[in-house]
Design a protein around this motif. Structure first.
Motif, PDB file in Angstrom:
ATOM      1  N   LEU A 155       0.832  -1.204   0.000  1.00 41.71           N
ATOM      2  CA  LEU A 155       0.000   0.000   0.000  1.00 41.71           C
ATOM      3  C   LEU A 155       0.871   1.261   0.000  1.00 41.71           C
ATOM      4  O   LEU A 155       0.536   2.254  -0.664  1.00 41.71           O
ATOM      5  N   ALA A 156       1.978   1.223   0.724  1.00 45.38           N
ATOM      6  CA  ALA A 156       2.847   2.397   0.808  1.00 45.38           C
ATOM      7  C   ALA A 156       3.478   2.740  -0.535  1.00 45.38           C
ATOM      8  O   ALA A 156       3.786   3.907  -0.807  1.00 45.38           O
ATOM      9  N   MET A 157       3.669   1.732  -1.388  1.00 45.92           N
ATOM     10  CA  MET A 157       4.278   1.978  -2.700  1.00 45.92           C
ATOM     11  C   MET A 157       3.280   2.487  -3.722  1.00 45.92           C
ATOM     12  O   MET A 157       3.672   2.932  -4.802  1.00 45.92           O
ATOM     13  N   SER A 158       2.006   2.402  -3.408  1.00 45.13           N
ATOM     14  CA  SER A 158       0.983   2.818  -4.363  1.00 45.13           C
ATOM     15  C   SER A 158       0.765   4.329  -4.286  1.00 45.13           C
ATOM     16  O   SER A 158       0.354   4.846  -3.250  1.00 45.13           O
ATOM     17  N   PRO A 159       1.009   5.072  -5.376  1.00 46.86           N
ATOM     18  CA  PRO A 159       0.791   6.527  -5.354  1.00 46.86           C
ATOM     19  C   PRO A 159      -0.644   6.905  -5.016  1.00 46.86           C
ATOM     20  O   PRO A 159      -0.906   7.960  -4.417  1.00 46.86           O
ATOM     21  N   SER A 160      -1.605   6.051  -5.392  1.00 47.78           N
ATOM     22  CA  SER A 160      -3.009   6.363  -5.133  1.00 47.78           C
ATOM     23  C   SER A 160      -3.341   6.336  -3.649  1.00 47.78           C
ATOM     24  O   SER A 160      -4.361   6.884  -3.228  1.00 47.78           O
ATOM     25  N   MET A 161      -2.478   5.697  -2.849  1.00 50.52           N
ATOM     26  CA  MET A 161      -2.723   5.614  -1.408  1.00 50.52           C
ATOM     27  C   MET A 161      -2.169   6.817  -0.666  1.00 50.52           C
ATOM     28  O   MET A 161      -2.430   6.981   0.532  1.00 50.52           O
ATOM     29  N   ASN A 162      -1.395   7.674  -1.339  1.00 54.08           N
ATOM     30  CA  ASN A 162      -0.799   8.828  -0.663  1.00 54.08           C
ATOM     31  C   ASN A 162      -1.859   9.753  -0.085  1.00 54.08           C
ATOM     32  O   ASN A 162      -1.703  10.312   1.008  1.00 54.08           O
ATOM     33  N   SER A 163      -2.969   9.917  -0.821  1.00 60.55           N
ATOM     34  CA  SER A 163      -4.025  10.813  -0.339  1.00 60.55           C
ATOM     35  C   SER A 163      -4.863  10.166   0.758  1.00 60.55           C
ATOM     36  O   SER A 163      -5.447  10.862   1.587  1.00 60.55           O
ATOM     37  N   VAL A 164      -4.906   8.824   0.762  1.00 62.06           N
ATOM     38  CA  VAL A 164      -5.695   8.100   1.757  1.00 62.06           C
ATOM     39  C   VAL A 164      -4.901   7.903   3.046  1.00 62.06           C
ATOM     40  O   VAL A 164      -5.411   8.129   4.150  1.00 62.06           O
ATOM     41  N   LEU A 165      -3.649   7.490   2.895  1.00 62.22           N
ATOM     42  CA  LEU A 165      -2.778   7.244   4.045  1.00 62.22           C
ATOM     43  C   LEU A 165      -1.472   8.015   3.858  1.00 62.22           C
ATOM     44  O   LEU A 165      -0.413   7.414   3.632  1.00 62.22           O
ATOM     45  N   PRO A 166      -1.484   9.321   3.936  1.00 58.69           N
ATOM     46  CA  PRO A 166      -0.288  10.114   3.660  1.00 58.69           C
ATOM     47  C   PRO A 166       0.853   9.877   4.644  1.00 58.69           C
ATOM     48  O   PRO A 166       2.016  10.142   4.324  1.00 58.69           O
ATOM     49  N   TRP A 167       0.545   9.378   5.822  1.00 66.33           N
ATOM     50  CA  TRP A 167       1.555   9.168   6.860  1.00 66.33           C
ATOM     51  C   TRP A 167       2.281   7.827   6.717  1.00 66.33           C
ATOM     52  O   TRP A 167       3.329   7.619   7.331  1.00 66.33           O
ATOM     53  N   LEU A 168       1.742   6.924   5.881  1.00 66.69           N
ATOM     54  CA  LEU A 168       2.288   5.568   5.820  1.00 66.69           C
ATOM     55  C   LEU A 168       3.724   5.562   5.300  1.00 66.69           C
ATOM     56  O   LEU A 168       4.598   4.858   5.837  1.00 66.69           O
ATOM     57  N   ASN A 169       3.989   6.349   4.258  1.00 69.94           N
ATOM     58  CA  ASN A 169       5.350   6.406   3.723  1.00 69.94           C
ATOM     59  C   ASN A 169       6.333   6.946   4.749  1.00 69.94           C
ATOM     60  O   ASN A 169       7.483   6.489   4.830  1.00 69.94           O
ATOM     61  N   GLU A 170       5.909   7.936   5.519  1.00 73.81           N
ATOM     62  CA  GLU A 170       6.792   8.515   6.533  1.00 73.81           C
ATOM     63  C   GLU A 170       7.148   7.473   7.600  1.00 73.81           C
ATOM     64  O   GLU A 170       8.291   7.378   8.027  1.00 73.81           O
ATOM     65  N   VAL A 171       6.151   6.710   8.018  1.00 72.04           N
ATOM     66  CA  VAL A 171       6.383   5.683   9.044  1.00 72.04           C
ATOM     67  C   VAL A 171       7.382   4.642   8.559  1.00 72.04           C
ATOM     68  O   VAL A 171       8.254   4.183   9.310  1.00 72.04           O
ATOM     69  N   LEU A 172       7.295   4.288   7.282  1.00 73.32           N
ATOM     70  CA  LEU A 172       8.160   3.237   6.729  1.00 73.32           C
ATOM     71  C   LEU A 172       9.493   3.776   6.215  1.00 73.32           C
ATOM     72  O   LEU A 172      10.332   3.009   5.748  1.00 73.32           O
ATOM     73  N   GLY A 173       9.701   5.082   6.283  1.00 72.01           N
ATOM     74  CA  GLY A 173      10.975   5.645   5.860  1.00 72.01           C
ATOM     75  C   GLY A 173      11.060   5.989   4.396  1.00 72.01           C
ATOM     76  O   GLY A 173      12.162   6.111   3.843  1.00 72.01           O
ATOM     77  N   GLY A 174       9.915   6.115   3.721  1.00 71.60           N
ATOM     78  CA  GLY A 174       9.919   6.482   2.307  1.00 71.60           C
ATOM     79  C   GLY A 174       9.513   5.323   1.418  1.00 71.60           C
ATOM     80  O   GLY A 174       9.586   4.158   1.806  1.00 71.60           O
ATOM     81  N   ARG A 175       9.103   5.675   0.191  1.00 78.52           N
ATOM     82  CA  ARG A 175       8.631   4.654  -0.744  1.00 78.52           C
ATOM     83  C   ARG A 175       9.728   3.669  -1.115  1.00 78.52           C
ATOM     84  O   ARG A 175       9.479   2.465  -1.264  1.00 78.52           O
ATOM     85  N   GLN A 176      10.960   4.144  -1.260  1.00 79.46           N
ATOM     86  CA  GLN A 176      12.050   3.241  -1.627  1.00 79.46           C
ATOM     87  C   GLN A 176      12.371   2.245  -0.508  1.00 79.46           C
ATOM     88  O   GLN A 176      12.638   1.076  -0.764  1.00 79.46           O
ATOM     89  N   THR A 177      12.310   2.721   0.723  1.00 79.67           N
ATOM     90  CA  THR A 177      12.529   1.809   1.851  1.00 79.67           C
ATOM     91  C   THR A 177      11.401   0.790   1.932  1.00 79.67           C
ATOM     92  O   THR A 177      11.640  -0.398   2.204  1.00 79.67           O
ATOM     93  N   ALA A 178      10.167   1.238   1.687  1.00 83.23           N
ATOM     94  CA  ALA A 178       9.029   0.318   1.683  1.00 83.23           C
ATOM     95  C   ALA A 178       9.205  -0.755   0.614  1.00 83.23           C
ATOM     96  O   ALA A 178       8.893  -1.931   0.826  1.00 83.23           O
ATOM     97  N   ARG A 179       9.723  -0.345  -0.542  1.00 82.10           N
ATOM     98  CA  ARG A 179       9.969  -1.312  -1.628  1.00 82.10           C
ATOM     99  C   ARG A 179      11.023  -2.337  -1.221  1.00 82.10           C
ATOM    100  O   ARG A 179      10.904  -3.534  -1.525  1.00 82.10           O
ATOM    101  N   THR A 180      12.045  -1.890  -0.532  1.00 80.03           N
ATOM    102  CA  THR A 180      13.092  -2.802  -0.066  1.00 80.03           C
ATOM    103  C   THR A 180      12.542  -3.773   0.972  1.00 80.03           C
ATOM    104  O   THR A 180      12.847  -4.979   0.944  1.00 80.03           O
TER     105      THR A 180
END
Length: 291
Positions: free
Chosen positions: A215-240
């Motif tokens: 979900l964190a890697m999906s751009p469409s989720m940024n507006s729904v869960l904008p904080w998720l990428n921050e918690v995981l350290g960014g989209r690239q970290t989430a991908r890793t």
């Protein structure tokens, strides 16, 4: 997990079952259904995910990625050498030659630069759009089934009764490790401690983490869960993290299959296909309990 021990004839099952008290009904229809739905979903998600990875065969830690940053932790590629093109896999700066499998593969005379080979991806040819459709379709099947299973298992007590490790289980953990290392298996109704820990790790850690990072890697989720990428350290970290979880799930699958083969594949497969499982003969004075 449901147990029905048949010891008297005329109980409404075939005569073979009525004469064998070691044959119990171990896996309910719901358990068997979800098991195969997860297996099929993960299979298609793995192969389509490798196709998606081929579009950018590098992993990074952090919010940025690109040539100007030095945060690559994993990469698969190809390079020209004095002996011709060679494939390589690089992990934390350490490079390994993986020609023929990773980075540079294909039939003789038709090799191409490709992270994962064509036989390991869906589709076999490069098609990012189709891979994403397949990946997301089975991801939603996996997610929906997991949520429904979790709610149902809480309601019917399956989690508490069959999967939650008890104090006695933890005390038996060292002995269970020794028994498994010696390939000595005890066929009982209950899961052993290692099974409870392994299944719990997959169901409550790896699969949820796979879903969350997806979900964190999906751009469409940024507006729904904008904080998720921050918690995981960014989209690239989430991908890793997503890729690492995939590797751990593949490792679990390999060990799972090895244990099935070692413990008796016919009995194990019969259990997860029909629900019926053959246990060890009861010791003197022991009786099978029904549930």
């Amino acid at each position: 997990m449901e147990t029905i021990t048949v010891s008297q004839p005329g109980a409404g099952v075939d005569s073979a079952s009525t004469k064998d008290a070691t044959l119990i009904y171990r896996q309910s229809r719901w358990t068997r259904l979800t098991h195969w739905l997860w297996a099929i979903s993960l299979f298609f998600m793995l192969l389509s995910g490798l196709q998606i990875f081929n579009a950018r065969p590098q992993l990074y830690i952090g919010k940025q990625s690109g040539f100007e940053y030095n945060n690559t932790v994993f990469a698969i590629g190809a390079e020209n050498t004095t002996t011709g093109p060679r494939g390589y896999t690089e992990i934390f700066g350490h490079r390994f030659d993986t020609t023929g499998v990773l980075g540079w593969s294909g039939p003789a005379g038709q090799q191409t630069s490709r992270a994962f080979p064509s036989w390991a991806t869906i589709p076999s040819y490069y098609d990012l759009g189709t891979a994403r459709v397949v990946h997301f379709f089975f991801a939603w099947i996996l997610t929906t089934t997991l949520v429904v299973w979790l709610v149902a298992s809480l309601v019917n007590g399956h989690l508490r009764r069959d999967l939650a490790p008890r104090l006695d289980d933890l005390k038996r953990l060292p002995q269970d490790i020794i028994e498994h290392a010696k390939l000595r298996f005890h066929h009982t109704r209950e899961y052993n401690t290692l099974q409870k820990i392994a299944y719990g790790g997959v169901l409550f850690v790896l699969l949820p983490l796979m879903i969350i990072t997806g979900l964190a890697m999906s751009p469409s989720m940024n507006s729904v869960l904008p904080w998720l990428n921050e918690v995981l350290g960014g989209r690239q970290t989430a991908r890793t993290i997503h890729f690492t979880v995939m590797v751990l799930l593949v490792g679990f699958f390999i060990v799972h299959i090895m244990m099935i083969l070692a413990a008796g594949p016919i009995n194990e497969l019969r259990s997860i296909i029909t629900g019926w499982y053959r246990t060890d003969p009861p010791r003197h004075g022991d009786t099978e309990r029904s549930a």
